[in-house]
Design an enzyme around this catalytic site. Structure first.
Site, PDB file in Angstrom:
ATOM      1  N   GLU A  53       0.821  -1.217   0.000  1.00 13.69           N
ATOM      2  CA  GLU A  53       0.000   0.000   0.000  1.00 13.69           C
ATOM      3  C   GLU A  53       0.854   1.265   0.000  1.00 13.69           C
ATOM      4  O   GLU A  53       0.551   2.206  -0.726  1.00 13.69           O
ATOM      5  CB  GLU A  53      -0.947   0.018   1.202  1.00 13.69           C
ATOM      6  CG  GLU A  53      -2.121  -0.917   1.100  1.00 13.69           C
ATOM      7  CD  GLU A  53      -3.187  -0.495   0.095  1.00 13.69           C
ATOM      8  OE1 GLU A  53      -3.114   0.622  -0.468  1.00 13.69           O
ATOM      9  OE2 GLU A  53      -4.108  -1.291  -0.141  1.00 13.69           O
ATOM     10  N   ASN A  64      -7.680   9.368  -5.505  1.00 13.58           N
ATOM     11  CA  ASN A  64      -8.537   8.516  -6.335  1.00 13.58           C
ATOM     12  C   ASN A  64      -9.526   9.414  -7.086  1.00 13.58           C
ATOM     13  O   ASN A  64     -10.523   9.849  -6.499  1.00 13.58           O
ATOM     14  CB  ASN A  64      -9.302   7.526  -5.450  1.00 13.58           C
ATOM     15  CG  ASN A  64      -8.373   6.716  -4.580  1.00 13.58           C
ATOM     16  OD1 ASN A  64      -7.571   5.938  -5.069  1.00 13.58           O
ATOM     17  ND2 ASN A  64      -8.461   6.911  -3.272  1.00 13.58           N
ATOM     18  N   ASP A  67     -13.832   8.769  -7.154  1.00 18.41           N
ATOM     19  CA  ASP A  67     -14.744   9.250  -6.102  1.00 18.41           C
ATOM     20  C   ASP A  67     -14.180  10.474  -5.378  1.00 18.41           C
ATOM     21  O   ASP A  67     -14.734  10.912  -4.376  1.00 18.41           O
ATOM     22  CB  ASP A  67     -15.091   8.146  -5.111  1.00 18.41           C
ATOM     23  CG  ASP A  67     -13.927   7.681  -4.258  1.00 18.41           C
ATOM     24  OD1 ASP A  67     -12.788   8.149  -4.473  1.00 18.41           O
ATOM     25  OD2 ASP A  67     -14.152   6.839  -3.372  1.00 18.41           O
ATOM     26  N   SER A  69     -11.637  10.779  -3.545  1.00 17.17           N
ATOM     27  CA  SER A  69     -11.136  10.486  -2.200  1.00 17.17           C
ATOM     28  C   SER A  69      -9.618  10.361  -2.255  1.00 17.17           C
ATOM     29  O   SER A  69      -9.019  10.328  -3.326  1.00 17.17           O
ATOM     30  CB  SER A  69     -11.749   9.184  -1.673  1.00 17.17           C
ATOM     31  OG  SER A  69     -11.262   8.074  -2.419  1.00 17.17           O
ATOM     32  N   ASP A  71      -6.273   8.219  -0.213  1.00 17.15           N
ATOM     33  CA  ASP A  71      -5.795   7.213   0.730  1.00 17.15           C
ATOM     34  C   ASP A  71      -4.632   7.812   1.506  1.00 17.15           C
ATOM     35  O   ASP A  71      -3.775   8.482   0.915  1.00 17.15           O
ATOM     36  CB  ASP A  71      -5.333   5.957  -0.003  1.00 17.15           C
ATOM     37  CG  ASP A  71      -6.444   5.317  -0.823  1.00 17.15           C
ATOM     38  OD1 ASP A  71      -7.599   5.392  -0.396  1.00 17.15           O
ATOM     39  OD2 ASP A  71      -6.140   4.748  -1.886  1.00 17.15           O
ATOM     40  N   ASN A  78      -8.723   5.176   3.432  1.00 14.09           N
ATOM     41  CA  ASN A  78      -9.451   6.008   2.478  1.00 14.09           C
ATOM     42  C   ASN A  78     -10.362   7.043   3.139  1.00 14.09           C
ATOM     43  O   ASN A  78     -11.097   6.741   4.075  1.00 14.09           O
ATOM     44  CB  ASN A  78     -10.267   5.089   1.563  1.00 14.09           C
ATOM     45  CG  ASN A  78     -10.975   5.842   0.480  1.00 14.09           C
ATOM     46  OD1 ASN A  78     -12.131   6.208   0.643  1.00 14.09           O
ATOM     47  ND2 ASN A  78     -10.287   6.085  -0.609  1.00 14.09           N
TER      48      ASN A  78
END
Length: 148
Positions: A53, A64, A67, A69, A71, A78
Site C-alpha cells: 500500500e 482517487n 470518487d 477520495s 488514501d 481512504n
C-alpha cells in the site's frame, strides 16, 4: 549560515517524506499495537499490506479521481469511508479521525483505524493491495527473522 540553511532544508525534506519503516521495525510496532492475530489476520498479512500500500511510508497519499477520495498513511486508509480530510464528497468518517492524523510517524492512529476497517464485512479485502499481493500467499516471509 549556509550550513544551517542546508541542514534546515534537509530536515524539511525528511519531514515531507515521513518515516519509512524497516520491515521488522514495522512488524514490532504493529505487534505492540495489537495487530498480530487481530480479527483472524496474522501479523504477516498486515506487514505485507503496508508494503504494497505505502512501501512502509507513513506519509504516503494517493488521490482517487473516481470518487475524489484520498488514501492516507502507511495503510492507505481512504477518506471516503474512514477519515475526514475536509474535501472528500460524501465522506463517512467511520474511524472518527482527521485524515492528517494518519500521516504521522506514530502509526497508532493508523492501526486503530485499520482495526475498525477490518471489522467490516470485507475484512482485509478492503485493501486492494492485500487482495492482489498478500491474500492466499505465504505471508510469514514478511516477519521472518524479525525476532518478535
Amino acid at each position: 549560515m549556509k550550513a544551517l540553511l542546508i541542514l534546515g532544508l534537509l530536515l524539511l525534506s525528511l519531514a515531507a517524506h515521513g518515516k519509512i519503516y524497516e520491515r521488522c521495525e514495522l512488524a514490532r510496532a504493529m505487534k505492540r499495537l495489537g495487530l498480530d492475530g487481530y480479527w483472524g489476520y496474522s501479523l504477516g498479512h498486515w506487514v505485507c499490506t503496508a508494503r504494497y500500500e505505502s512501501n512502509f511510508n507513513t506519509r504516503a497519499t494517493n488521490y482517487n479521481p473516481g470518487d475524489k477520495s484520498t488514501d492516507y498513511g502507511i495503510l492507505q486508509i481512504n477518506s471516503h469511508w474512514w477519515c475526514n480530510d475536509g474535501k472528500t464528497p460524501g465522506a463517512k468518517n467511520a474511524c472518527q479521525i482527521q485524515c492528517r492524523g494518519l500521516l504521522t510517524d506514530d502509526i497508532t492512529a493508523s492501526v486503530n483505524c485499520a482495526k475498525r476497517v477490518v471489522r467490516d464485512p470485507n475484512g482485509m479485502g478492503a485493501w486492494v493491495a492485500w487482495k492482489n499481493h498478500c491474500k492466499g500467499t505465504d505471508v510469514s516471509q514478511w516477519i521472518r527473522g524479525c525476532q518478535l
